[in-house]
Design a protein around this motif. Structure first.
Motif, short mmCIF file in Angstrom:
data_model
loop_
_atom_site.label_atom_id
_atom_site.label_comp_id
_atom_site.label_asym_id
_atom_site.label_seq_id
_atom_site.Cartn_x
_atom_site.Cartn_y
_atom_site.Cartn_z
N VAL A 43 0.86 -1.18 0.00
CA VAL A 43 0.00 0.00 0.00
C VAL A 43 0.90 1.24 0.00
CG1 VAL A 43 -1.76 1.27 1.29
CG2 VAL A 43 -1.79 -1.23 1.28
N PRO A 44 0.58 2.27 -0.82
CA PRO A 44 1.41 3.47 -0.84
C PRO A 44 1.67 4.03 0.54
CG PRO A 44 -0.21 3.56 -2.60
CD PRO A 44 -0.55 2.36 -1.77
N GLY A 45 2.95 4.36 0.79
CA GLY A 45 3.34 4.95 2.06
C GLY A 45 3.83 3.95 3.09
N VAL A 81 10.26 -0.44 -0.06
CA VAL A 81 11.19 -1.52 -0.41
C VAL A 81 10.99 -1.94 -1.86
CG1 VAL A 81 11.74 -3.94 0.01
CG2 VAL A 81 11.48 -2.38 1.94
N VAL A 82 9.73 -2.06 -2.27
CA VAL A 82 9.44 -2.49 -3.64
C VAL A 82 9.88 -1.43 -4.64
CG1 VAL A 82 7.57 -2.96 -5.27
CG2 VAL A 82 7.60 -4.10 -3.03
N GLU A 83 9.65 -0.15 -4.33
CA GLU A 83 10.06 0.91 -5.25
C GLU A 83 11.58 0.90 -5.44
OE1 GLU A 83 8.07 3.24 -7.09
OE2 GLU A 83 6.86 1.48 -6.60
N GLU A 84 12.31 0.66 -4.37
CA GLU A 84 13.77 0.57 -4.49
C GLU A 84 14.16 -0.65 -5.32
OE1 GLU A 84 17.81 -0.01 -1.79
OE2 GLU A 84 15.86 0.19 -0.82
N ALA A 85 13.49 -1.78 -5.08
CA ALA A 85 13.82 -3.01 -5.80
C ALA A 85 13.55 -2.87 -7.29
CB ALA A 85 13.02 -4.18 -5.23
N ARG A 86 12.57 -2.09 -7.64
CA ARG A 86 12.23 -1.91 -9.06
C ARG A 86 13.28 -1.09 -9.79
NH1 ARG A 86 5.79 -0.99 -7.95
NH2 ARG A 86 5.12 -3.16 -8.33
N ARG A 87 14.12 -0.40 -9.01
CA ARG A 87 15.17 0.39 -9.63
C ARG A 87 16.43 -0.45 -9.82
NH1 ARG A 87 12.96 4.42 -6.11
NH2 ARG A 87 14.56 4.02 -4.54
N THR A 88 16.27 -1.58 -10.43
CA THR A 88 17.40 -2.45 -10.80
C THR A 88 17.32 -2.65 -12.31
OG1 THR A 88 16.04 -4.38 -10.30
CG2 THR A 88 17.53 -3.63 -8.57
N HIS A 140 -0.76 -7.42 -2.57
CA HIS A 140 -2.16 -7.26 -2.16
C HIS A 140 -2.20 -6.29 -0.99
CE1 HIS A 140 -1.35 -9.77 1.35
NE2 HIS A 140 -0.78 -10.67 0.56
N PRO A 141 -3.36 -5.72 -0.68
CA PRO A 141 -3.43 -4.68 0.36
C PRO A 141 -3.53 -5.19 1.79
CG PRO A 141 -5.58 -4.98 -0.64
CD PRO A 141 -4.64 -5.89 -1.38
N TYR A 142 -3.56 -6.49 1.99
CA TYR A 142 -3.83 -7.03 3.32
C TYR A 142 -2.60 -7.03 4.20
CZ TYR A 142 -7.75 -8.50 0.51
OH TYR A 142 -8.81 -8.50 -0.35
N VAL A 143 -2.81 -6.80 5.50
CA VAL A 143 -1.72 -6.82 6.46
C VAL A 143 -1.00 -8.16 6.42
CG1 VAL A 143 -1.15 -6.73 8.92
CG2 VAL A 143 -2.84 -5.15 7.97
N ASP A 144 -1.76 -9.22 6.26
CA ASP A 144 -1.21 -10.56 6.19
C ASP A 144 -2.06 -11.37 5.22
OD1 ASP A 144 -1.01 -13.55 7.24
OD2 ASP A 144 0.74 -12.48 8.00
N VAL A 145 -1.48 -12.41 4.64
CA VAL A 145 -2.21 -13.22 3.66
C VAL A 145 -3.44 -13.87 4.28
CG1 VAL A 145 -1.01 -15.41 4.02
CG2 VAL A 145 -1.82 -14.80 1.72
N TRP A 146 -3.49 -13.98 5.61
CA TRP A 146 -4.70 -14.51 6.26
C TRP A 146 -5.94 -13.75 5.80
CZ3 TRP A 146 -4.02 -15.74 12.19
CH2 TRP A 146 -2.90 -16.58 12.37
#
Length: 289
Positions: A176-178, A184-191, A203-209
């Motif tokens: 989720v933005p912010g 972490v994902v935005e940094e990883a995409r800069r490869t 996905h937006p959920y706190v946990d896959v549960w």
């Protein structure tokens, strides 16, 4: 015409017992019957062949079990019955669809693993993906691996060194933005060296549960757990399940996982993302551009 001699007393079933004639009933498990000779009342727990004869085992209300010859001499609901061995279940019909909704490939052996991989954050994510998409992934030869968190996602990508023939799909929780995960994902995409062969979705959920539809657990919606409290322990407490240890968390997750039979029991926000990753790692060569 009036019969001056009356009805024939021997006509009809004049030998019929007062309770009626016995009818055949399959001795299926949990069927409750009474043995006429002894008055033993119990539920069928097993039927087996012993000494060349079939016997039925009946368990009474105190948990005691006795064996009786299969056949006549039983009452059920006050009526005489003759117990017979239950018919063997027919061979189960192979499902036409997998748990993900894909058309099942009959007698398809698991394919030798290809180079491409799908990475998920942890064990629970991996087990859920396996339960719903496992058949599809085995046909494609795609292996799911665990990241144990995404804090060093960029390093994982660089270690994996994805290529056009060895693609990398990544599923991230709580994207989720912010959030920390978003950064972490935005940094990883800069490869740039590997970006073309990596697809990171979340996905937006706190946990896959939370991707399991709440009604599967008797909830109208997943509860909100206050910050500072363990989310999983809080969920288990809300459900009234044991929640004091990691063993309780593991058992709780298995109960949640057992409530999922197929893709219809999951939220679309997870379904779409996993399908996207499977498509990405199984399609042909990407077009140049």
């Amino acid at each position: 015409m009036h019969d001056r001699y009356g009805n024939d007393v021997l006509a009809g079933d004049w030998k019929r017992p007062p309770r009626g004639r016995s009818r055949e009933v399959e001795a299926v498990r949990d069927l409750v019957v009474e043995d006429v000779a002894t008055g033993w009342v119990g539920a069928v727990v097993a039927v087996e062949k012993a000494g060349g004869k079939h016997v039925v085992h009946l368990e009474d209300a105190q948990g005691k079990v006795r064996a009786f010859p299969l056949g006549g001499g039983f009452w059920m609901d006050g009526q005489p019955v003759r117990l017979v061995a239950p018919k063997a279940d027919p061979a189960p019909r192979r499902p036409e669809r997998t748990a993900s909704g894909s058309r099942a490939v009959e007698a398809a052996p698991a394919r030798v693993a290809v180079g491409s991989r799908i990475f998920v954050e942890g064990k629970h994510d991996a087990e859920l993906v396996e339960k719903v998409w496992g058949d599809d992934l085995r046909v494609e030869g795609v292996v799911v691996e665990m990241l144990d968190g995404v804090d060093d996602l960029r390093g994982v990508i660089e270690d994996f060194r994805p290529t056009a023939d060895r693609r990398m799909g990544v599923l991230v929780d709580h994207l989720v933005p912010g959030t920390k995960e978003w950064r972490v994902v935005e940094e990883a995409r800069r490869t740039p060296r590997y970006a073309r062969h990596v697809r990171i979705v979340g996905h937006p959920y706190v946990d896959v549960w939370q991707s399991v539809r709440p009604e599967r657990l008797g909830l109208e919606q997943w509860p909100v757990i206050p910050k500072g409290q363990s989310w999983k322990h809080g969920i288990l407490a809300h459900l009234g399940w044991p929640h004091s240890s990691q063993a309780d968390v593991a058992r709780g997750w298995q109960r949640i996982l057992a409530s999922v039979d197929d893709y219809t029991h999951l939220e679309p926000e997870l379904l779409g993302r996993v399908e996207e990753l499977i498509d990405f790692v199984t399609v042909g060569d990407l077009p140049l551009g």
